[in-house]
Design a protein around this motif. Structure first.
Motif, PDB file in Angstrom:
ATOM      1  N   LEU B 258       0.833  -1.210   0.000  1.00 18.05           N
ATOM      2  CA  LEU B 258       0.000   0.000   0.000  1.00 18.05           C
ATOM      3  C   LEU B 258       0.864   1.254   0.000  1.00 18.05           C
ATOM      4  N   LEU B 259       1.896   1.226   0.835  1.00 20.95           N
ATOM      5  CA  LEU B 259       2.826   2.346   0.931  1.00 20.95           C
ATOM      6  C   LEU B 259       3.358   2.723  -0.447  1.00 20.95           C
ATOM      7  N   HIS B 260       3.664   1.685  -1.243  1.00 21.88           N
ATOM      8  CA  HIS B 260       4.257   1.941  -2.554  1.00 21.88           C
ATOM      9  C   HIS B 260       3.221   2.303  -3.610  1.00 21.88           C
ATOM     10  N   SER B 261       2.044   1.642  -3.533  1.00 17.57           N
ATOM     11  CA  SER B 261       1.061   1.941  -4.581  1.00 17.57           C
ATOM     12  C   SER B 261       0.460   3.336  -4.363  1.00 17.57           C
ATOM     13  N   ALA B 262       0.411   3.776  -3.091  1.00 20.74           N
ATOM     14  CA  ALA B 262      -0.122   5.117  -2.829  1.00 20.74           C
ATOM     15  C   ALA B 262       0.763   6.178  -3.471  1.00 20.74           C
ATOM     16  N   ILE B 263       2.063   5.862  -3.617  1.00 19.82           N
ATOM     17  CA  ILE B 263       2.964   6.817  -4.282  1.00 19.82           C
ATOM     18  C   ILE B 263       2.500   7.032  -5.723  1.00 19.82           C
ATOM     19  N   VAL B 264       2.107   5.924  -6.366  1.00 20.15           N
ATOM     20  CA  VAL B 264       1.678   6.038  -7.768  1.00 20.15           C
ATOM     21  C   VAL B 264       0.410   6.884  -7.866  1.00 20.15           C
ATOM     22  N   VAL B 265      -0.515   6.674  -6.903  1.00 21.79           N
ATOM     23  CA  VAL B 265      -1.739   7.491  -6.924  1.00 21.79           C
ATOM     24  C   VAL B 265      -1.381   8.955  -6.724  1.00 21.79           C
ATOM     25  N   GLU B 266      -0.454   9.192  -5.794  1.00 21.51           N
ATOM     26  CA  GLU B 266      -0.120  10.578  -5.490  1.00 21.51           C
ATOM     27  C   GLU B 266       0.589  11.250  -6.669  1.00 21.51           C
ATOM     28  N   LYS B 267       1.568  10.554  -7.256  1.00 19.06           N
ATOM     29  CA  LYS B 267       2.374  11.210  -8.277  1.00 19.06           C
ATOM     30  C   LYS B 267       1.723  11.151  -9.660  1.00 19.06           C
ATOM     31  N   ARG B 268       1.039  10.036  -9.924  1.00 16.26           N
ATOM     32  CA  ARG B 268       0.612   9.830 -11.308  1.00 16.26           C
ATOM     33  C   ARG B 268      -0.891   9.637 -11.454  1.00 16.26           C
ATOM     34  N   LEU B 345       7.594  -0.509 -18.650  1.00 14.47           N
ATOM     35  CA  LEU B 345       8.918  -0.251 -18.098  1.00 14.47           C
ATOM     36  C   LEU B 345       9.002   1.204 -17.669  1.00 14.47           C
ATOM     37  N   SER B 346       8.694   1.444 -16.389  1.00 13.60           N
ATOM     38  CA  SER B 346       8.677   2.795 -15.863  1.00 13.60           C
ATOM     39  C   SER B 346       8.644   2.664 -14.351  1.00 13.60           C
ATOM     40  N   ARG B 347       8.721   3.805 -13.664  1.00 14.70           N
ATOM     41  CA  ARG B 347       8.635   3.760 -12.206  1.00 14.70           C
ATOM     42  C   ARG B 347       7.320   3.131 -11.783  1.00 14.70           C
ATOM     43  N   GLU B 348       6.234   3.534 -12.496  1.00 12.79           N
ATOM     44  CA  GLU B 348       4.929   2.947 -12.166  1.00 12.79           C
ATOM     45  C   GLU B 348       4.967   1.444 -12.329  1.00 12.79           C
ATOM     46  N   LEU B 399      13.513 -13.025  -3.240  1.00 15.57           N
ATOM     47  CA  LEU B 399      14.716 -12.741  -4.017  1.00 15.57           C
ATOM     48  C   LEU B 399      14.352 -11.957  -5.281  1.00 15.57           C
ATOM     49  N   ALA B 400      13.235 -12.328  -5.916  1.00 17.04           N
ATOM     50  CA  ALA B 400      12.796 -11.579  -7.092  1.00 17.04           C
ATOM     51  C   ALA B 400      12.511 -10.122  -6.712  1.00 17.04           C
ATOM     52  N   LEU B 401      11.863  -9.957  -5.560  1.00 19.77           N
ATOM     53  CA  LEU B 401      11.547  -8.608  -5.077  1.00 19.77           C
ATOM     54  C   LEU B 401      12.829  -7.809  -4.848  1.00 19.77           C
ATOM     55  N   PHE B 402      13.815  -8.461  -4.218  1.00 19.87           N
ATOM     56  CA  PHE B 402      15.075  -7.765  -3.923  1.00 19.87           C
ATOM     57  C   PHE B 402      15.788  -7.388  -5.215  1.00 19.87           C
ATOM     58  N   ALA B 403      15.724  -8.301  -6.192  1.00 24.22           N
ATOM     59  CA  ALA B 403      16.405  -8.021  -7.457  1.00 24.22           C
ATOM     60  C   ALA B 403      15.842  -6.750  -8.073  1.00 24.22           C
ATOM     61  N   ALA B 404      14.508  -6.615  -8.037  1.00 24.28           N
ATOM     62  CA  ALA B 404      13.873  -5.464  -8.676  1.00 24.28           C
ATOM     63  C   ALA B 404      13.991  -4.206  -7.824  1.00 24.28           C
ATOM     64  N   LEU B 405      14.147  -4.403  -6.508  1.00 24.96           N
ATOM     65  CA  LEU B 405      14.070  -3.273  -5.578  1.00 24.96           C
ATOM     66  C   LEU B 405      15.095  -2.183  -5.887  1.00 24.96           C
ATOM     67  N   CYS B 406      16.311  -2.622  -6.232  1.00 28.69           N
ATOM     68  CA  CYS B 406      17.348  -1.615  -6.462  1.00 28.69           C
ATOM     69  C   CYS B 406      17.183  -0.925  -7.814  1.00 28.69           C
ATOM     70  N   VAL B 407      16.538  -1.607  -8.756  1.00 30.17           N
ATOM     71  CA  VAL B 407      16.418  -1.055 -10.102  1.00 30.17           C
ATOM     72  C   VAL B 407      15.315   0.000 -10.157  1.00 30.17           C
ATOM     73  N   GLY B 408      14.199  -0.274  -9.469  1.00 27.47           N
ATOM     74  CA  GLY B 408      13.029   0.594  -9.519  1.00 27.47           C
ATOM     75  C   GLY B 408      13.327   2.071  -9.335  1.00 27.47           C
ATOM     76  N   PRO B 409      14.052   2.447  -8.282  1.00 27.95           N
ATOM     77  CA  PRO B 409      14.276   3.878  -8.046  1.00 27.95           C
ATOM     78  C   PRO B 409      15.046   4.571  -9.172  1.00 27.95           C
ATOM     79  N   TRP B 413       9.402   8.148 -14.262  1.00 27.42           N
ATOM     80  CA  TRP B 413       7.958   7.980 -14.382  1.00 27.42           C
ATOM     81  C   TRP B 413       7.561   7.862 -15.860  1.00 27.42           C
ATOM     82  N   LYS B 414       6.426   7.305 -16.107  1.00 25.49           N
ATOM     83  CA  LYS B 414       5.811   7.161 -17.436  1.00 25.49           C
ATOM     84  C   LYS B 414       6.525   6.167 -18.333  1.00 25.49           C
ATOM     85  N   ARG B 415       7.775   6.455 -18.708  1.00 23.60           N
ATOM     86  CA  ARG B 415       8.514   5.489 -19.531  1.00 23.60           C
ATOM     87  C   ARG B 415       9.977   5.608 -19.172  1.00 23.60           C
ATOM     88  N   ALA B 416      10.665   4.490 -19.255  1.00 19.97           N
ATOM     89  CA  ALA B 416      12.066   4.506 -18.852  1.00 19.97           C
ATOM     90  C   ALA B 416      12.839   3.499 -19.659  1.00 19.97           C
TER      91      ALA B 416
END
Lengths: 180, 657
Positions: B258-268, B345-348, B399-409, B413-416
């Motif tokens: 929720l913490l993370h998805s609320a960011i998407v609502v707030e920003k995008r 492929l974006s922050r969202e 482990l999948a989550l950790f792999a993606a965690l560092c890449v996401g930031p 936004w929108k496209r990357a």
């Protein structure tokens, strides 16, 4: 419409889960009760010496007679075994039940003396001095009783001493051929 | 008389909550400002009354008023004052009152800090909060009254469960409840938004601080509980996949999502209906945990008040809250306006992946926890689902989550583009691979998974720091300029960096302790020495000690390393006289890199005592990491942009256009 259904999915999941919870609460299930791993499966292998020296050893052949058999693990040092002993005498005398006794971690002389003193309810008795057969049968202690049907499938497993209600509710119906 | 005052205060609180839960809802529907204005006043009144009731119960405990049945059952005059106070919530009735207390305080906080909210939203949020409060207060008053009297009063009480007489556990429930109950606010916001039919960036900005606060407290509460299990149960482990632990982990996972998805609502302005669903689920899973722990549906090492009648009540309540919320969701969510578009492929996209993985984790835990129940009911088969299941399912998803965690930031936004992001991470990747290889060949040849997981821990730390370094352009700009950038970095970003890196420390601690600990169980007589993990441990003597409300055997273990004294450990086995219950008091020597851990078991002078020794590498990192993770949340919470009430009305109008 399918999109609507998608939004209903969480609610349906909840309904399913809640149904299980209510079921569990309403039947008064005891989550701490330990089940048995042997019930519903063929009787575990048996190959132990007879309690009475000179008699033939006890083997799986005992379960291939086509008749239901009760297997009772007991020991002369066990007080609950003493408590259930009269029930087995009655099963033998009134119901004609075939009961196989297995003296578990018990000295031969002591087990024999115990049976001599109280009466012997067993058609045959074996000796499991090391407790190996107990291990195969998933025994957690004595007394425990298993009911094996004519096809060699374990149908009932009682941990602890049998009581009157066990007899009327399940053991006697089982002996009469009502497989639980 | 004081217990009666508490009782009456509680009844009044229920009445106030009934008013607060109904009239403002009508007011909001009709646009009646006077009815809506009732909500904040009622919320404050309700909080005042519940605080009064709580203090009354606390007074009964502190003064050892044994005419109150609850005090008799859970307290004793010889108990230290701290445990008289914590005994208030060390039982079913008192802990429910604590829950109601925190709930009403959160309600009051919304009333106070929510002055900037639109009137209709605020009154709806407070009304939903109050309806939840009605459920709890009625539950307390009708099934679990903590103020019930006992006549004649016995001379002394039965004492608190000795396992709970411990500073770690004293504060574990309040923190955990702050987390659970905190999610009630996000739930109320979600329901209010569905009633209003509008979810927008402003809504997300209001919800996020509450989510963040609840999440921080829940993190601390879980960490404290795990730490307690580590040193008091004396099994050397820190997480047992026990149903009660799982019950707290599920809302944490949903809350993190929720913490993370609320960011998407707030920003995008996207992911709206999903975020609303998560807000409902996070609180529902909190309630589900309460239900599982208290109904006796599942067994657990944490035997709590297990009572089918109470179980049925909580189940009905759970159905009302979750079922009501999800029904409203099914009706209203399809109507929410979809927001900003974005490429996969974006922050969202990365945050969606994060949400998918976190929710899969929560579902895995839910399945593992409930599977024995379902199977037993359907087939009569008894199974227990333990670490092997969770190691095979939970860990790979993590482990999948950790792999993606560092890449996401690194993604915009929108496209990357993926490659530039990965290029920033090449050093982190190299360091992580080296760490995994070192772990695989130098420490442990047998467990590849542990080595890989260890590499992921390093990846999380270095990768997160790499993101910060890139943000500050460390090494590209003069150091002074980088530091200036650091000062100007929003606190929310700093908080993210801290929490993400802290997760890496938790992983390292958990992997090292779980896979590479050494363990020895040996019977020792006084004077005997045993070699263990490069140390020599001598049982010098075992003494009898007298505590405040217990007697104990205390072993003196002299630990030497290479002939030089290393430490002396004093594990105890306490017998609490009133309850006739034994509790192990573990002795732990830590240097923050490893725990040397000893417990004293059964024994006597003739046969010797059973001593358990553990050498747990990096164990302290688990809890320090978790605390750091929560600290990151608090830092983020202090961000000006997130400060409660900061979003002004003007901005609301803009966002809601």
């Amino acid at each position: 419409m399918s999109r609507r259904l998608l939004y209903l999915l969480p609610l349906l999941t909840l309904a399913l889960m809640a149904g299980f919870f209510a079921w569990s609460l309403l039947i008064g299930r005891d989550p701490a009760a330990i089940g048995s791993v042997v019930v519903g499966r063929p009787a575990p292998p048996l190959n132990i010496p007879a309690l009475q020296e000179g008699q033939a050893p006890l083997t799986d052949a005992l379960f291939k007679s086509g008749k239901p058999v009760l297997v009772n693990f007991f020991a002369s040092w066990c007080a609950p075994c003493l408590a259930e002993h009269p029930l087995f005498m009655r099963l033998k005398e009134r119901e004609g039940a075939i009961v196989i006794g297995i003296a578990w971690k018990n000295k031969r002389d002591e087990a024999l003396a115990w049976l001599k003193r109280l009466g012997n309810p067993f058609q045959t008795a074996g000796l499991d001095l090391e407790g190996k057969a107990g291990l195969d049968w998933g025994l957690s202690g004595v007394p425990e009783t298993y009911a094996v049907d004519g096809n060699g499938i374990v149908r009932l497993h009682f941990r602890g001493p049998l009581i009157e209600r066990d007899l009327t509710d399940s053991v006697i119906p089982f002996l009469k051929g009502n497989t639980p | 008389m004081i217990p009666e005052l508490g009782h009456f205060a509680l009844i009044l609180a229920l009445c106030v909550a009934l008013v607060q839960g109904t009239l403002p809802l009508f007011g909001a529907a009709r646009g009646d400002a006077r009815l809506m204005a009732l909500a904040p006043t009622a919320a404050l009144t309700q909080a005042f009354l519940v605080i009064l009731a709580f203090l009354a119960l606390m007074q009964a405990y502190v003064a050892s008023d044994f005419s109150v049945a609850n005090v008799v059952a859970n307290s004793h005059s010889a108990k230290p004052l701290l445990y008289k106070i914590t005994g208030v919530w060390g039982n079913h009735e008192g802990s429910m009152l604590l829950w109601a207390l925190i709930l009403s305080i959160f309600g009051a906080a919304v009333a106070i800090f929510g002055a900037e909210l639109p009137d209709s939203l605020r009154s709806r949020v407070l009304a939903i909060q109050a309806l939840i409060g009605v459920g709890f207060l009625a539950f307390i008053l009708f099934t679990s009254n903590p103020f019930a009297r006992l006549a004649p009063a016995p001379p002394d009480g039965n004492g608190l469960n000795p396992l709970l007489q411990d500073p770690g556990l004293a504060f574990h429930p309040p923190l955990l409840y702050l987390g659970y109950v905190g999610f009630s606010v996000t739930y109320a916001f979600a329901i209010a938004a569905l009633l209003e039919g509008r979810v927008d960036a402003a809504w997300a900005r209001w919800v996020r601080p509450w989510t963040l606060a609840a999440w921080c407290f829940l993190t601390l509460g879980i960490a404290l509980g795990s730490w307690w299990a580590y040193y008091i149960l004396g099994w050397g482990g820190f997480w047992f996949w026990d149903p009660v632990e799982n019950a707290s982990l599920m809302p944490w996972l949903a809350g993190t999502a929720l913490l993370h998805s609320a960011i998407v609502v707030e920003k995008r302005d996207a992911l709206k209906s999903w975020t609303v669903l998560l807000a409902i689920l996070a609180f529902s899973l909190s309630l589900l945990g309460t239900f599982l722990v208290r109904s006796g549906v599942l067994t657990s090492v944490h035997a709590f008040a297990q009572d089918p009648a109470r179980g049925l009540y909580i189940l009905c309540f759970l159905l009302a809250v979750t079922g009501g919320g999800l029904t409203l969701y099914a009706l209203r969510a399809p109507g929410l306006q979809p927001g900003g578009l974005f490429q996969p492929l974006s922050r969202e996209g990365a945050l969606i992946l994060n949400n998918l993985l976190l929710c899969t984790l929560a579902a895995t835990v839910l399945l593992g926890t409930l599977y024995p129940l379902f199977l037993d009911l359907l087939t009569g088969n008894k199974v227990s689902v333990g670490p092997p299941f969770f190691n095979a399912t939970f860990v790979p998803i993590c482990l999948a989550l950790f792999a993606a965690l560092c890449v996401g930031p690194f993604l915009g936004w929108k496209r990357a583009e993926l490659w530039p992001a990965l290029a920033h991470l090449r050093i982190a990747f190299a360091v992580a691979v080296v760490a995994a290889l070192v772990a695989a060949f130098a420490i442990d040849q047998s467990s590849t998974l542990a080595a890989v997981a260890f590499g992921f821990g390093v990846w999380l730390i270095v990768g997160t720091l790499a993101e910060l370094a890139t943000r500050l352009r460390l090494g590209r700009l003069p150091l002074r300029e980088s530091l200036r950038r650091l000062r100007n970095t929003p606190r929310a970003s700093i908080g993210m960096t801290i929490s993400h890196a802290a997760l890496g420390f938790v992983v390292l601690g958990a992997v090292a302790t779980g896979a590479w600990h050494a363990e020895l169980i040996r019977t020792l007589k006084p004077g005997e020495t045993v070699s263990f993990a490069g140390y020599d441990v001598t049982l010098q003597r075992v003494d009898n000690v007298q505590g405040a409300n217990y007697v104990a055997e205390r072993a003196t273990l002299a630990v030497t390393r290479g002939g030089k004294p290393f430490t002396t450990l004093l594990p105890e086995r306490r017998l609490f006289v009133v309850q006739r219950r034994q509790v192990a008091e573990t002795a732990i020597q830590t240097n923050l890199l490893r725990d040397f851990y000893a417990t004293l078991g059964e024994g006597d002078a003739n046969t010797g005592w059973t001593i358990r020794l553990y050498d747990n590498p990096l164990a302290p990192w688990i809890w320090l990491g978790a605390a750091l993770c929560a600290l990151g949340g608090f830092v983020s919470l202090s961000d000006r942009r997130l400060r409660i009430g900061a979003p002004t009305r003007r901005r609301t109008v803009q966002a809601a256009e």
